[in-house]
Design a protein around this motif. Structure first.
Motif, short mmCIF file in Angstrom:
data_model
loop_
_atom_site.label_atom_id
_atom_site.label_comp_id
_atom_site.label_asym_id
_atom_site.label_seq_id
_atom_site.Cartn_x
_atom_site.Cartn_y
_atom_site.Cartn_z
N ILE A 12 18.07 -21.79 12.30
CA ILE A 12 17.43 -21.80 13.62
C ILE A 12 18.34 -21.05 14.59
O ILE A 12 19.51 -21.37 14.74
N LYS A 13 17.79 -20.04 15.26
CA LYS A 13 18.58 -19.18 16.15
C LYS A 13 18.39 -19.50 17.62
O LYS A 13 19.20 -19.10 18.44
N THR A 14 17.32 -20.20 17.98
CA THR A 14 17.04 -20.46 19.39
C THR A 14 17.44 -21.88 19.78
O THR A 14 17.75 -22.71 18.94
N ASN A 15 17.42 -22.15 21.08
CA ASN A 15 17.72 -23.49 21.59
C ASN A 15 16.44 -24.29 21.84
O ASN A 15 16.48 -25.35 22.44
N LYS A 16 15.33 -23.76 21.38
CA LYS A 16 14.02 -24.37 21.62
C LYS A 16 13.91 -25.80 21.07
O LYS A 16 13.26 -26.64 21.67
N HIS A 17 14.57 -26.07 19.95
CA HIS A 17 14.43 -27.36 19.28
C HIS A 17 15.63 -28.29 19.49
O HIS A 17 15.73 -29.32 18.84
N ASP A 18 16.53 -27.95 20.39
CA ASP A 18 17.75 -28.74 20.58
C ASP A 18 17.47 -30.19 20.96
O ASP A 18 18.11 -31.11 20.44
N GLU A 19 16.53 -30.40 21.85
CA GLU A 19 16.22 -31.76 22.28
C GLU A 19 15.69 -32.59 21.11
O GLU A 19 16.09 -33.73 20.91
N TYR A 20 14.79 -31.99 20.34
CA TYR A 20 14.24 -32.68 19.17
C TYR A 20 15.33 -32.99 18.16
O TYR A 20 15.42 -34.11 17.64
N LEU A 21 16.18 -32.01 17.86
CA LEU A 21 17.24 -32.20 16.88
C LEU A 21 18.24 -33.26 17.33
O LEU A 21 18.73 -34.04 16.50
N SER A 22 18.55 -33.32 18.62
CA SER A 22 19.50 -34.33 19.10
C SER A 22 18.93 -35.74 18.94
O SER A 22 19.69 -36.70 18.83
N GLU A 23 17.60 -35.86 18.91
CA GLU A 23 16.97 -37.17 18.70
C GLU A 23 16.83 -37.50 17.22
O GLU A 23 17.05 -38.64 16.80
N ILE A 24 16.46 -36.52 16.40
CA ILE A 24 16.11 -36.79 15.00
C ILE A 24 17.33 -36.89 14.09
O ILE A 24 17.31 -37.65 13.12
N VAL A 25 18.40 -36.16 14.35
CA VAL A 25 19.56 -36.16 13.46
C VAL A 25 20.16 -37.56 13.30
O VAL A 25 20.37 -38.00 12.17
N PRO A 26 20.43 -38.31 14.36
CA PRO A 26 20.95 -39.67 14.16
C PRO A 26 19.97 -40.56 13.40
O PRO A 26 20.38 -41.39 12.58
N ASN A 27 18.67 -40.37 13.62
CA ASN A 27 17.68 -41.16 12.90
C ASN A 27 17.67 -40.84 11.41
O ASN A 27 17.50 -41.72 10.58
N LEU A 28 17.85 -39.57 11.08
CA LEU A 28 17.87 -39.17 9.67
C LEU A 28 19.14 -39.67 8.97
O LEU A 28 19.09 -40.04 7.80
N ILE A 29 20.25 -39.70 9.68
CA ILE A 29 21.47 -40.25 9.10
C ILE A 29 21.29 -41.75 8.84
O ILE A 29 21.68 -42.26 7.79
N GLU A 30 20.66 -42.44 9.76
CA GLU A 30 20.37 -43.87 9.57
C GLU A 30 19.40 -44.07 8.41
O GLU A 30 19.56 -44.98 7.60
N TYR A 31 18.39 -43.20 8.30
CA TYR A 31 17.44 -43.27 7.19
C TYR A 31 18.18 -43.09 5.86
O TYR A 31 17.92 -43.82 4.90
N ALA A 32 19.09 -42.12 5.79
CA ALA A 32 19.86 -41.88 4.57
C ALA A 32 20.72 -43.09 4.22
O ALA A 32 20.81 -43.48 3.06
N SER A 33 21.33 -43.71 5.23
CA SER A 33 22.15 -44.90 4.99
C SER A 33 21.30 -46.05 4.44
O SER A 33 21.71 -46.72 3.49
N ASP A 34 20.13 -46.25 5.01
CA ASP A 34 19.25 -47.31 4.54
C ASP A 34 18.73 -47.01 3.14
O ASP A 34 18.69 -47.89 2.28
#
Length: 99
Positions: A12-34
């Motif tokens: 990803i080269k643009t900043n268009k998805h930064d807000e979404y990624l900042s929300e989803i990344v911690p959730n995906l790490i929690e999903y992986a832990s579970d």
């Protein structure tokens, strides 16, 4: 794992998805832990978990997973599970869960 690293891994080269990624990344790490019954330090994730987070974030951004559609009264169904090619990255980190 920060969003800059996810952006580099997914191309990803643009900043268009930064807000979404900042929300989803911690959730995906929690999903992986579970899913793995394992506790991961977000700052020192194993390589397979990093790949899972990057690919799962990319998969979630695309409007894919449409599994059904009907025209009368408009109804859409989506597959909410991650595909096997994404989940396979977590397999080495799974722990046996005894109930």
């Amino acid at each position: 794992m920060d969003i800059a690293q996810v952006k580099r891994m997914t191309g990803i080269k643009t900043n268009k998805h930064d807000e979404y990624l900042s929300e989803i990344v911690p959730n995906l790490i929690e999903y992986a832990s579970d899913f793995c019954s394992n506790t991961f330090d977000p700052e020192a994730l194993p390589g397979g978990v990093k790949l899972f987070v990057a690919k799962a974030a990319e998969y979630s951004m695309n409007p894919s997973g449409l599994s059904g559609r009907s025209m009368g009264d408009i109804s859409y169904s989506y597959n909410t599970e991650f595909p096997l090619y994404i989940m396979k990255h977590l397999t080495p980190y799974r722990r046996l869960r005894v109930k």
